[in-house]
Every structure is written in C-alpha cells, then in structure tokens.
Design a protein around this motif. Structure first.
Motif, short mmCIF file in Angstrom:
data_model
loop_
_atom_site.label_atom_id
_atom_site.label_comp_id
_atom_site.label_asym_id
_atom_site.label_seq_id
_atom_site.Cartn_x
_atom_site.Cartn_y
_atom_site.Cartn_z
N GLY A 92 -13.96 -1.71 0.66
CA GLY A 92 -15.14 -2.55 0.49
C GLY A 92 -14.93 -3.75 -0.39
O GLY A 92 -15.82 -4.59 -0.54
N GLY A 93 -13.74 -3.87 -0.99
CA GLY A 93 -13.46 -5.00 -1.85
C GLY A 93 -12.99 -6.21 -1.06
O GLY A 93 -12.95 -6.20 0.17
N LYS A 94 -12.59 -7.26 -1.76
CA LYS A 94 -12.21 -8.51 -1.09
C LYS A 94 -10.84 -8.40 -0.42
O LYS A 94 -10.52 -9.19 0.47
N ARG A 95 -10.04 -7.42 -0.85
CA ARG A 95 -8.73 -7.24 -0.24
C ARG A 95 -8.82 -6.15 0.84
O ARG A 95 -8.70 -4.97 0.55
N GLY A 96 -9.02 -6.58 2.05
CA GLY A 96 -9.25 -5.64 3.15
C GLY A 96 -8.13 -5.59 4.17
O GLY A 96 -8.32 -5.08 5.29
N ARG A 97 -6.96 -6.11 3.81
CA ARG A 97 -5.84 -6.12 4.75
C ARG A 97 -4.65 -5.38 4.16
O ARG A 97 -4.41 -5.41 2.95
N VAL A 98 -3.88 -4.72 5.05
CA VAL A 98 -2.68 -3.99 4.66
C VAL A 98 -1.57 -4.37 5.63
O VAL A 98 -1.79 -4.45 6.85
N LEU A 119 -11.31 3.78 7.26
CA LEU A 119 -11.70 2.90 6.15
C LEU A 119 -11.86 1.45 6.59
O LEU A 119 -12.18 0.59 5.76
N GLU A 120 -11.62 1.17 7.87
CA GLU A 120 -11.84 -0.15 8.47
C GLU A 120 -11.00 -1.25 7.84
O GLU A 120 -11.43 -2.41 7.74
N TYR A 121 -9.79 -0.90 7.41
CA TYR A 121 -8.87 -1.93 6.95
C TYR A 121 -8.25 -2.63 8.14
O TYR A 121 -8.07 -2.05 9.22
N ASP A 122 -7.92 -3.88 7.95
CA ASP A 122 -7.19 -4.65 8.95
C ASP A 122 -5.70 -4.43 8.67
O ASP A 122 -5.15 -5.01 7.73
N VAL A 123 -5.05 -3.56 9.46
CA VAL A 123 -3.65 -3.24 9.25
C VAL A 123 -2.80 -4.03 10.25
O VAL A 123 -3.06 -3.99 11.46
N GLN A 124 -1.82 -4.75 9.75
CA GLN A 124 -0.94 -5.54 10.61
C GLN A 124 0.50 -5.04 10.42
O GLN A 124 0.92 -4.74 9.30
N TYR A 125 1.21 -4.94 11.54
CA TYR A 125 2.56 -4.37 11.53
C TYR A 125 3.59 -5.49 11.63
O TYR A 125 3.56 -6.30 12.55
N LEU A 126 4.48 -5.53 10.66
CA LEU A 126 5.44 -6.62 10.54
C LEU A 126 6.64 -6.38 11.44
O LEU A 126 7.31 -5.35 11.35
N PRO A 127 6.97 -7.33 12.30
CA PRO A 127 8.10 -7.16 13.22
C PRO A 127 9.44 -7.24 12.49
O PRO A 127 9.53 -7.76 11.37
N VAL A 128 10.47 -6.72 13.15
CA VAL A 128 11.83 -6.76 12.61
C VAL A 128 12.75 -7.40 13.65
O VAL A 128 12.41 -7.51 14.83
#
Length: 394
Positions: A92-98, A119-128
C-alpha cells in the motif's frame, strides 16, 4: 566421489556433510541438548551461546554481525521471508514494484507470483543474455523510486552464472530500492567477504556447502528488521522475526561448514575445482557426440558447474541409462506430475528440445580425476546404447 556404485556429480543439488562438520554437530544432539531459549539454567545458556557463536561465524562469511543473521529451515524459507516479509509490511505504500531476475530459483519466482496475486505488486522479470547475465540496461530502465525490491541471485543454480552484484547493488541503491540475493549457490563459487555491503537481504543454505539439511539463514540488515513481517509467529524468538525453537545442532553444523569456506584453502580449492570441471567438459566434448556447454564461460560460472546439452538426445533417457552408476540432474521440474522445460534454459534462448537434452553435472571438493574419467566413459557408453536402441526402433 563415489557413493556405493554411483559417482556423485550433483553437488549443486546437495552436498555430503563434511566429516569435520559432523563431528562438531554431534555433541549437540545428546550431550549439549538444552533448549537455547531456556534462560533459567546452564544447559539452556550453553545452547544459546552455541547459537550466538554460530550466527557470528556465518555473519563473518559475508561481513555481517551475529544479530543480523536469522536462522531458517533453509534457503527456500529465507527467500520467502525476504520477499513476503518485506512486501507485506510495505503493501500500500508508494513503492509498489518488484524486479526479479528471470532465472531465479523456483521458490523466488513462486514468492514473486504471490506478491502479484495476493498483494497486488507490479512484479517485472528481468531478462538475461545467452550466458544468463542480467541485462543491466534493462535493469536501469526498470529502476525508479517506485521499486521496493530487486531480487537477483549472485550465482545461478542451473547454469552457474555469476552476476556482478557490486554493479547491480549500486544501480539499485541509487533509486533507494533494496537488493535481495538468493545466495544458496554462492559460497562455494565466489568470495562472499563483502556481500553484506552490497545486499540488504541475503539467503543462505547449509546443505549446499557441506553442512546439514534443514537449516539456512537470512541476513537482514539491522535497520531493516522493523520492516519485515514474520512468516511464522510464536514465542518471539530471533528478534520476533522467526518464531520456533532454534535447532542447535544444525546451527552448529552450518557454522562449521561456513568456517571451512573461510579457511585459507578456499581460494585454491575453487581453483582446483574449476580446473577439474574444465577438464570434464573438454573430455565430454571430445567424444564422438555433439555436446555443447550451456551458459557462461569458466570465468563467469560456478567452478563446479557443467550444464551440457546433448544434441539429438533426451536428458531423461541419458540419466536413466546411467543409473545406478552416475548421479547428475536435469534442469527440469515436475509440477503436478507434468514435466516442464527448464525456465533457466528457456530464458537464455534454448528451445524446448535443446532444454530437454541438457544435463547439469556439478562437481564437488571430493570429485577426483579418476571420477571424471570414469564418468565420461559411462556417458559415452550410455549415448551409444541409446543411439543403438533408437536405430532399432526406426
């Protein structure tokens, strides 16, 4: 090393308990068996002191203090406590991305999905790239003041890729985000001395470093303790971060295994292991079968890792044919009984057939020259048998 009939080349799955580690653990099963949380008698004090000493030893491995080491049941629990514990408090804070590396261990990816779904976080997966190295320009693009946490393993469990955590840490901290590292595979591969300077949270596992199963630890930077929601509630042990009676013998065993990694022989041992692994790869590739190495070159790979792709073969067929004489593993996982291609191998650009033809051989400190030469003979004979059988079927 040989276990009965088998040559064991699966050290990244688990390692045997070192004899010195076993010897140090033994008294705490029957003689010094007090509950470390019993504060009213000397047996409890003795156990408590053993746990504190163990935490200090493990902290010394990474440059942390004893009170920053939280014992868990293993790296899986440590990873879950890091991701879920931090995210639940910050929800619920301002940092909602992982941000999470695409080739992280399955438990990190599963915890990340929970952050998305519950928890409705915006999770992004980093490519390799094809070596398994994180695309740093892509990381930089995704980093912002909305990012709570970045989770990247220093050393991959399937193809052994060693990431530049120093550089990654500087990028992450520049935007005020936190860095979690799943360090289960790292201690046998790299110098961990300053890891606490780069990571804010770091997961460790004893059975990957010649210690006992069932014990791990999470390094949590001291000032972050209030920001972690426990996964397990109870008597408030371990600074209210992980309840439950601490298993003293296992903690002592993990510390003993850690101490061996801090010895003066650690660097030369990694060098010997890298040389033996390089020889093993060369010998397998000198056979009359097309064999390719997946992942990075030796300089950026776990010194005991050899993830080999056998073109035109199925890895499961090879491993079955090798039984009971050689123990190795594929990168595949079974979910509800359904085989899946390795997500790590797919992430570095392999197609399903290439991933299905790949085997991870992982050598250890007790692997001998005789072991690898015999293993190569076994692999050659297995491929010959499979090839003949396929010809007969056709």
């Amino acid at each position: 090393m040989r276990i009965g009939k088998s040559i064991y080349l699966d050290h990244q799955a688990t390692t045997p308990v070192d004899s010195q580690v076993f010897a140090e653990m033994t008294p705490y099963f029957a003689k010094c068996f007090g509950n470390p949380h019993s504060t009213d008698h000397s047996l409890g004090w003795e156990s408590s002191q053993a746990v504190e000493a163990a935490a200090a030893t493990i902290g010394n491995l990474i440059g942390a203090d004893a009170d920053e080491i939280i014992f868990t049941s293993g790296a899986t629990e440590a990873n879950n406590l890091a991701l879920l514990g931090l995210a639940r408090r910050a929800a619920g804070g301002k940092r909602g991305r992982v941000l999470v590396g695409a080739i992280e261990h399955k438990c990190v990816l599963a915890a990340s999905r929970t952050l998305e779904q519950q928890l409705e976080y915006d999770v992004q997966y980093l490519p390799v790239d094809e070596q398994g190295l994180i695309n740093l320009s892509m990381l930089e693009q995704h980093l912002s003041e909305e990012v709570l946490l970045v989770s990247i393993a220093p050393v991959n469990n399937e193809i052994g890729t060693i990431q530049d955590i120093n550089v990654i840490s500087k990028m992450v901290r520049a935007v005020g985000a936190l860095l979690h590292c799943d360090g289960a595979q790292a201690p046998c591969a790299i110098d961990m001395t300053d890891m606490a300077e780069f990571a804010d949270l770091l997961s460790l596992s004893a059975h990957k470093i010649y210690g006992p199963k069932g014990i791990g630890a999470l390094y949590i930077r001291r000032d972050l303790h209030p920001q972690i929601e426990p996964l397990i509630y109870g008597g408030g042990q371990q600074s209210n971060l992980r309840a439950g009676t601490i298993p003293v013998p296992l903690c002592v065993g993990m510390a003993a295994a850690t101490r061996l990694l801090c010895s003066s022989d650690a660097v030369s041992e990694r060098k010997r292991l890298r040389g033996r692994t390089t020889e093993f790869i060369s010998l397998v590739q000198s056979l009359s079968w097309p064999v390719l190495l997946n992942g990075p070159d030796a300089a950026r790979r776990h010194p005991g890792n050899a993830n080999l792709r056998f073109e035109g073969f199925d890895a499961q067929d090879i491993l079955r044919t090798l039984q009971p004489y050689l123990a190795a593993s594929t990168g595949s996982a079974c979910t509800s009984g359904i085989p899946e291609p390795s997500h790590v191998l797919r992430a570095i650009g392999l197609c399903t057939a290439q991933a299905d033809g790949s085997i991870r051989f992982s050598l250890g400190r007790e692997t001998t020259d005789e072991d690898i030469h015999y293993a190569v003979e076994l692999i050659d004979h297995a491929l010959e048998r499979i090839s003949r059988s396929s010809a007969v079927v056709r």
